[in-house]
Design an enzyme around this catalytic site. Structure first.
Site, PDB file in Angstrom:
ATOM      1  N   SER A  78       0.840  -1.205   0.000  1.00  0.00           N
ATOM      2  CA  SER A  78       0.000   0.000   0.000  1.00  0.00           C
ATOM      3  C   SER A  78       0.868   1.245   0.000  1.00  0.00           C
ATOM      4  O   SER A  78       1.672   1.458   0.910  1.00  0.00           O
ATOM      5  CB  SER A  78      -0.898   0.003   1.240  1.00  0.00           C
ATOM      6  OG  SER A  78      -1.351   1.323   1.490  1.00  0.00           O
ATOM      7  N   ASP A  88      -6.414  -0.018  -9.051  1.00  0.00           N
ATOM      8  CA  ASP A  88      -7.520   0.935  -9.233  1.00  0.00           C
ATOM      9  C   ASP A  88      -8.237   0.733 -10.570  1.00  0.00           C
ATOM     10  O   ASP A  88      -9.306   1.296 -10.794  1.00  0.00           O
ATOM     11  CB  ASP A  88      -6.996   2.384  -9.149  1.00  0.00           C
ATOM     12  CG  ASP A  88      -6.611   2.759  -7.724  1.00  0.00           C
ATOM     13  OD1 ASP A  88      -6.984   2.031  -6.783  1.00  0.00           O
ATOM     14  OD2 ASP A  88      -5.914   3.782  -7.548  1.00  0.00           O
TER      15      ASP A  88
HETATM   16  C1  S3P Z   1      -3.102   5.563  -3.563  1.00  0.00           C
HETATM   17  C2  S3P Z   1      -2.735   4.287  -3.234  1.00  0.00           C
HETATM   18  C3  S3P Z   1      -3.596   3.118  -3.473  1.00  0.00           C
HETATM   19  C4  S3P Z   1      -4.675   3.430  -4.484  1.00  0.00           C
HETATM   20  C5  S3P Z   1      -5.367   4.726  -4.194  1.00  0.00           C
HETATM   21  C6  S3P Z   1      -4.382   5.870  -4.226  1.00  0.00           C
HETATM   22  C7  S3P Z   1      -2.180   6.663  -3.248  1.00  0.00           C
HETATM   23  O1  S3P Z   1      -4.204   2.723  -2.256  1.00  0.00           O
HETATM   24  O2  S3P Z   1      -5.605   2.379  -4.535  1.00  0.00           O
HETATM   25  O3  S3P Z   1      -6.387   4.970  -5.142  1.00  0.00           O
HETATM   26  O4  S3P Z   1      -2.338   7.781  -3.767  1.00  0.00           O
HETATM   27  O5  S3P Z   1      -1.267   6.436  -2.462  1.00  0.00           O
HETATM   28  P1  S3P Z   1      -3.457   1.812  -1.161  1.00  0.00           P
HETATM   29  O6  S3P Z   1      -2.292   2.536  -0.646  1.00  0.00           O
HETATM   30  O7  S3P Z   1      -4.501   1.591  -0.104  1.00  0.00           O
HETATM   31  O8  S3P Z   1      -3.077   0.552  -1.864  1.00  0.00           O
END
Ligand code: S3P
Length: 435
Positions: A171, A320
């Site tokens: 993440s 996403d």
């Molecule tokens: C993001 C990280 C992702 C992604 C989200 C945007 C970011 O989430 O799905 O739309 O900008 O860091 P996670 O960190 O929960 O995987």
């Protein structure tokens, strides 16, 4: 708001996709703690990034937005260093934005004042233990509802210590939260993740002078010796926004769309590889670097798609884009399996469950099996009344399905697209030939 869509005879034109959401958030947050003013050209003025900006203003950061000559917006933001942040007079509202809440939690865990961060119904039901636990290991005082797993988060900022943390999830929000905390900690922070998640924070931190190295698949961050240098940059177009048009063009029988200035960071562009593997006709040209990120123009034309198998690390690179990939797979020849999509249940909605529910209304043969989506291709969608459930990516994925469905599709809660793609419906109108 309800939108009615029927399939146009032709889909053609040139689209400048909106600025990247992830990069816009980071450009604002990191420049807010830098040692002077920066101009972020082509900043995404959409609900999520406006939530970040409103929180930063409450924390004492000055910024202004100005329309630029090509219809986009430029952000001028004046950092006064980490010590320039001050206690907010009110609760900070991250709205629908997980990135806002998690990045700010990491940043504020090390600031010597009280912060309370809340969000909308969706965000208050998303998991926060993934940041609360490691931040506590760093010495942070962070609390939340339901045994500290849900927002609102209450943070009493204090001195942090660097840790070695092996994240169980890939993440970028968790990673960025820990890096923001680590900048303020005593001693180094080491961060490992199971699969490399999007790396915009690392790119920007390095460009701003942070001591960040990669060592045996781990990130090693030194605490800041002096404030970050301001970073003026131009935000590239959002690949996640381009994804809707790539699939619309691939599925429509008479389509030719050109997408300009699309970010192709390899930690984000997995859908491009998968669509190509499925047989999509996509040509990449004018490759260049913008704002420290790879960017290109993409030309997508009608194609004949076949089913595909996606799992493991490849899923992280397109997490996403799974909603719109499910639309593509539903009209591809043969079976598609997208495994390891558990994280998709924890986004703005349970996208696994709702994708199955909504796409079936249109005739898709899609099912969930544990943490996998199983899709048997069919040869047509039938227009139906669908609901975004307040999730921007579902709203736009369903719109793409409507563009290639027989008969009329109604999308309820269409305004959800404003979270990341203001103007989406106008662009859709502009690329439709006569229906
Ligand atoms: C993001 C990280 C992702 C992604 C989200 C945007 C970011 O989430 O799905 O739309 O900008 O860091 P996670 O960190 O929960 O995987």
């Amino acid at each position: 708001m309800e939108k009615r869509i029927s399939s146009p005879r032709r889909l053609s034109g040139s689209i400048t996709v909106p600025p990247d959401k992830s990069i816009s958030h980071r450009a604002a947050v990191l420049n807010a703690i830098a040692s002077g003013p920066a101009v972020v050209e082509n900043f995404l003025v959409a609900e999520d990034c406006l939530s970040t900006l409103a929180c930063l203003r409450s924390l004492g950061v000055s910024w202004s937005l100005r329309e630029n000559h090509d219809g986009g917006s430029d952000l001028t933001i004046t950092g006064r260093g980490l010590a320039g942040l001050s206690e907010s007079a009110d609760v900070l509202d991250a709205g629908n934005s997980g990135t806002t809440m998690r990045l700010l939690a990491g940043l504020l865990a090390g600031r010597p004042f009280l912060s309370i961060i809340t969000g909308d119904d969706s965000l208050r039901s998303r998991p926060m233990a993934r940041i609360v636990e490691p931040l506590r290991q760093m010495g942070a005082q962070v609390y939340g509802r339901d045994s500290d797993t849900l927002a609102p988060l209450v943070i009493m900022g204090r001195r942090l210590r660097g840790i070695r943390y092996r994240s169980p999830v890939a993440s970028a929000q968790v990673k960025s939260a820990l890096l923001l905390a680590g900048l303020q900690a005593e001693g180094e922070t080491l961060y490992e993740e199971p699969v490399r998640s999007r790396d915009h924070t690392e790119r920007m931190l390095r460009a701003m002078g942070a001591g960040l190295r990669e060592e045996n698949n781990a990130l090693r961050l030194s605490p800041l010796a002096k404030d970050l240098a301001p970073l003026s940059l131009r935000v590239p177009g959002d690949f996640s926004a381009a994804a809707f048009w790539l699939v619309a063009a691939a599925l429509h029988p008479d389509a030719d769309l050109t997408l300009r200035g699309v970010g192709l960071n390899p930690t984000r562009s997995g859908l491009l590889d998968v669509l190509k593997e499925m047989g999509a006709d996509i040509v990449v040209s004018e490759e260049r670097i913008v704002g420290g990120e790879p960017v290109a123009d993409l030309r997508a034309r009608s194609g004949k798609l076949r089913g595909v198998e996606v799992d493991g690390p490849a899923v992280v690179r397109l997490i996403d884009e799974v909603p719109v990939l499910a639309v593509a797979a539903s009209l591809a020849e043969g079976r598609t399996m997208v495994r390891d999509v558990g994280e998709l249940r924890l986004k703005e909605s349970d996208r696994v469950k709702l994708l199955v529910h909504e796409l079936r209304r249109m005739g898709a043969r899609i099912d969930e099996e544990g943490d996998a989506l199983v899709i048997e291709g069919t040869d047509r969608f039938t227009g139906a009344v669908c609901d975004s459930h307040g999730d921007h990516r579902l709203a736009m994925a369903l719109a793409v399905a409507g563009v290639v469905a027989e008969g009329e599709t109604v999308i309820r809660g269409a305004e959800a697209s404003d979270v990341s793609y203001p103007g989406f419906w106008q662009v859709l109108d502009s690329v439709k030939g006569t229906s």
